[in-house]
Design a protein around this motif. Structure first.
Motif, PDB file in Angstrom:
ATOM      1  N   UNK A   1       6.176   0.102 -11.448  1.00 49.47           N
ATOM      2  CA  UNK A   1       6.816   1.434 -10.941  1.00 49.47           C
ATOM      3  C   UNK A   1       8.118   1.356 -10.365  1.00 49.47           C
ATOM      4  N   UNK A   2       8.525   0.400  -9.778  1.00 50.27           N
ATOM      5  CA  UNK A   2       9.925   0.139  -9.338  1.00 50.27           C
ATOM      6  C   UNK A   2      10.994   0.170 -10.592  1.00 50.27           C
ATOM      7  N   UNK A   3      10.791  -0.452 -11.632  1.00 49.55           N
ATOM      8  CA  UNK A   3      11.585  -0.256 -12.676  1.00 49.55           C
ATOM      9  C   UNK A   3      11.588   0.796 -13.430  1.00 49.55           C
ATOM     10  N   UNK A   4      10.494   1.559 -13.541  1.00 48.71           N
ATOM     11  CA  UNK A   4      10.405   2.665 -14.006  1.00 48.71           C
ATOM     12  C   UNK A   4      10.999   3.849 -13.126  1.00 48.71           C
ATOM     13  N   UNK A   5      10.874   3.515 -11.870  1.00 46.52           N
ATOM     14  CA  UNK A   5      11.857   4.638 -10.982  1.00 46.52           C
ATOM     15  C   UNK A   5      13.214   4.445 -11.300  1.00 46.52           C
ATOM     16  N   UNK A   6      13.666   3.237 -11.750  1.00 45.04           N
ATOM     17  CA  UNK A   6      15.091   3.239 -12.005  1.00 45.04           C
ATOM     18  C   UNK A   6      15.417   3.888 -13.224  1.00 45.04           C
ATOM     19  N   UNK A   7      14.199   4.251 -14.049  1.00 43.78           N
ATOM     20  CA  UNK A   7      14.937   4.642 -15.526  1.00 43.78           C
ATOM     21  C   UNK A   7      14.921   3.433 -16.434  1.00 43.78           C
ATOM     22  N   UNK A   8      14.093   2.421 -16.002  1.00 41.59           N
ATOM     23  CA  UNK A   8      14.089   1.318 -16.760  1.00 41.59           C
ATOM     24  C   UNK A   8      12.812   1.173 -17.717  1.00 41.59           C
ATOM     25  N   UNK A   9      12.748  -0.209 -18.139  1.00 42.83           N
ATOM     26  CA  UNK A   9      11.455  -0.603 -18.896  1.00 42.83           C
ATOM     27  C   UNK A   9      10.971  -1.824 -18.541  1.00 42.83           C
TER      28      UNK A   9
ATOM     29  N   UNK B   1       0.504  -1.166  -0.041  1.00 45.26           N
ATOM     30  CA  UNK B   1       0.031   0.127  -0.008  1.00 45.26           C
ATOM     31  C   UNK B   1       0.861   1.244  -0.026  1.00 45.26           C
ATOM     32  N   UNK B   2       2.039   1.297   0.794  1.00 43.70           N
ATOM     33  CA  UNK B   2       2.927   2.298   0.918  1.00 43.70           C
ATOM     34  C   UNK B   2       3.674   2.726  -0.537  1.00 43.70           C
ATOM     35  N   UNK B   3       3.757   1.557  -1.003  1.00 41.08           N
ATOM     36  CA  UNK B   3       4.671   1.501  -2.367  1.00 41.08           C
ATOM     37  C   UNK B   3       3.941   2.146  -3.401  1.00 41.08           C
ATOM     38  N   UNK B   4       2.508   1.711  -3.500  1.00 41.57           N
ATOM     39  CA  UNK B   4       1.449   2.189  -4.396  1.00 41.57           C
ATOM     40  C   UNK B   4       1.325   3.829  -4.293  1.00 41.57           C
ATOM     41  N   UNK B   5       1.186   4.173  -2.964  1.00 41.75           N
ATOM     42  CA  UNK B   5       1.102   5.645  -2.849  1.00 41.75           C
ATOM     43  C   UNK B   5       2.554   6.248  -3.174  1.00 41.75           C
ATOM     44  N   UNK B   6       3.432   5.937  -3.061  1.00 44.90           N
ATOM     45  CA  UNK B   6       4.769   6.553  -3.520  1.00 44.90           C
ATOM     46  C   UNK B   6       4.934   6.600  -5.048  1.00 44.90           C
TER      47      UNK B   6
ATOM     48  N   UNK C   1       2.245   9.072  -6.489  1.00 44.72           N
ATOM     49  CA  UNK C   1       2.658  10.458  -6.244  1.00 44.72           C
ATOM     50  C   UNK C   1       4.174  10.726  -6.765  1.00 44.72           C
ATOM     51  N   UNK C   2       4.761   9.835  -7.557  1.00 46.94           N
ATOM     52  CA  UNK C   2       6.224  10.273  -7.928  1.00 46.94           C
ATOM     53  C   UNK C   2       7.094  10.293  -6.858  1.00 46.94           C
TER      54      UNK C   2
END
Length: 369
Positions: free
Chosen positions: A335-343, A198-203, A206-207
């Motif tokens: 979301x995690x992969x894209x936060x690293x600049x990945x795909x 739930x916390x991960x989804x919130x982050x 919200x970017x």
């Protein structure tokens, strides 16, 4: 003051931009009334949102062309009185109003005055459809309902076992006590995971998902997950790990990469069949300006994902053909992969099952390049 290109009222400096922009190109509804309160501009988006043709609105008094009411049934333009009301007022913040027939629309307004307390020369109204907001609200409601449902089961178990132990401690053997406490411990871990999701989804939404980069041996990380599955009862030959050397040194958040690997391997083990193959290879970086990256492919030999579902795999609550879980894991993975600049992509594996492939940029710190 003037109408800006966003469809909302702009500042005086936006006058030239407004003349250069066709109001019909704006994504939001735009209605402009003159100093007499008559509609002089009514764009295509306003027609779409209100269902009122421009031909009917142009030249009409604003309160007749756009007969808005608040949620208590009060006529909006009479209530706010933009032309005769408070002389220092310059705007109306966005709020939910109703058109005839109960159609909801989001409305904001800007009063364009000749001076700080001068008469209103133009009234600029911005209209937005409520459907996007409704979708967001529905999504949030679904998230709350799903998490509440998933939390209820472990919490009921924890409450039941702890209440029983407290009330009848002396009646149980040490083995019975241990079994109940182990169950409580496992259910507490499940609650912790749900709250973390739930916390991960919130982050993610919200970017604000933070990535703490450090060197990661991705091959070793995959190996640890495989060893954990084998220790839990899976056969060692269920997994095939292939690491192509040399790999570029990867800088990433080790905890979050573990989370990605855990979700993808669990998905392959639980929903797939046959051998789960994990390929770790060098790859072109998904980020512009970088040459190298690292790619991880997880595939199985099960039935795979139906073609019509491919575009929904990374959305919230997607569970495929089998129920169970929150359906949030792959959404978080993306979301995690894209936060690293990945795909990350999904497709069909050579063996017929599902194939997930994510690529991360090397992302080495500047002082190492």
């Amino acid at each position: 003051m003037s109408v800006g290109t966003s469809g909302a009222p702009g500042a005086q400096a936006g006058e030239h931009v407004a003349h250069a922009c066709d109001p019909n190109d704006l994504p939001d509804g735009l209605v402009v009334a003159d100093e007499q309160g008559r509609v002089i501009r009514y764009n295509t988006a306003a027609e779409r949102i209100t269902g009122i043709p421009a031909a009917e609105a142009l030249g009409q008094r604003l309160e007749k062309a756009l007969p808005l009411e608040d949620l208590e049934g009060r006529r909006w333009w009479q209530l706010t009185d933009p032309y005769g009301g408070l002389a220092i007022r310059t705007r109306q913040p966005e709020r939910n109003l109703l058109l005839p027939g109960g159609r909801e629309v989001l409305v904001s307004a800007r009063y364009v005055r000749g001076g700080p307390t001068g008469p209103v020369q133009r009234l600029v109204v911005c209209l937005r459809d409520t459907e996007a907001r409704r979708r967001t609200e529905r999504s949030h409601a679904e998230l709350i309902a799903t998490v509440a449902h998933e939390l209820r089961s472990p919490l009921t178990s924890v409450k039941g076992f702890t209440a029983t132990l407290l009330a009848k401690w002396e009646r149980f053997t040490d083995d019975q006590k241990r079994l109940m406490l182990e169950t409580v411990d496992a259910d507490a871990d499940r609650v912790t995971r749900l709250i973390a999701e739930l916390l991960d989804i919130s982050r993610i939404d919200s970017g604000r998902l933070e990535v703490r980069r450090q060197p990661v041996d991705i091959g070793a990380a995959v190996g640890r997950h495989i060893q954990a599955y084998v220790a839990a009862g899976q056969t060692a030959d269920r997994f095939l790990l292939r690491v192509e050397q040399p790999l570029p040194q990867l800088w990433a958040d080790p905890d979050k990469i573990d989370q990605v690997l855990s979700n993808l391997l669990e998905n392959a083990v639980r929903h797939g069949e046959g051998t789960v193959t994990i390929d770790v290879t060098p790859a072109a970086s998904p980020r512009e300006g970088e040459d190298t990256g690292t790619s991880v492919t997880v595939s199985d030999e099960g039935p795979g994902i139906p073609e019509e579902s491919m575009n929904r795999v990374f959305t919230r609550f997607w569970r495929g053909s089998k129920r169970g879980g929150t359906g949030l894991g792959l959404y978080i993975v993306k979301g995690i992969v894209e936060a690293h600049g990945g795909a990350i992509t999904v497709g069909r594996a050579p063996g017929g099952g599902a194939e997930f492939r994510f690529t991360l940029p090397v992302a080495a710190p500047a002082y190492l390049t």
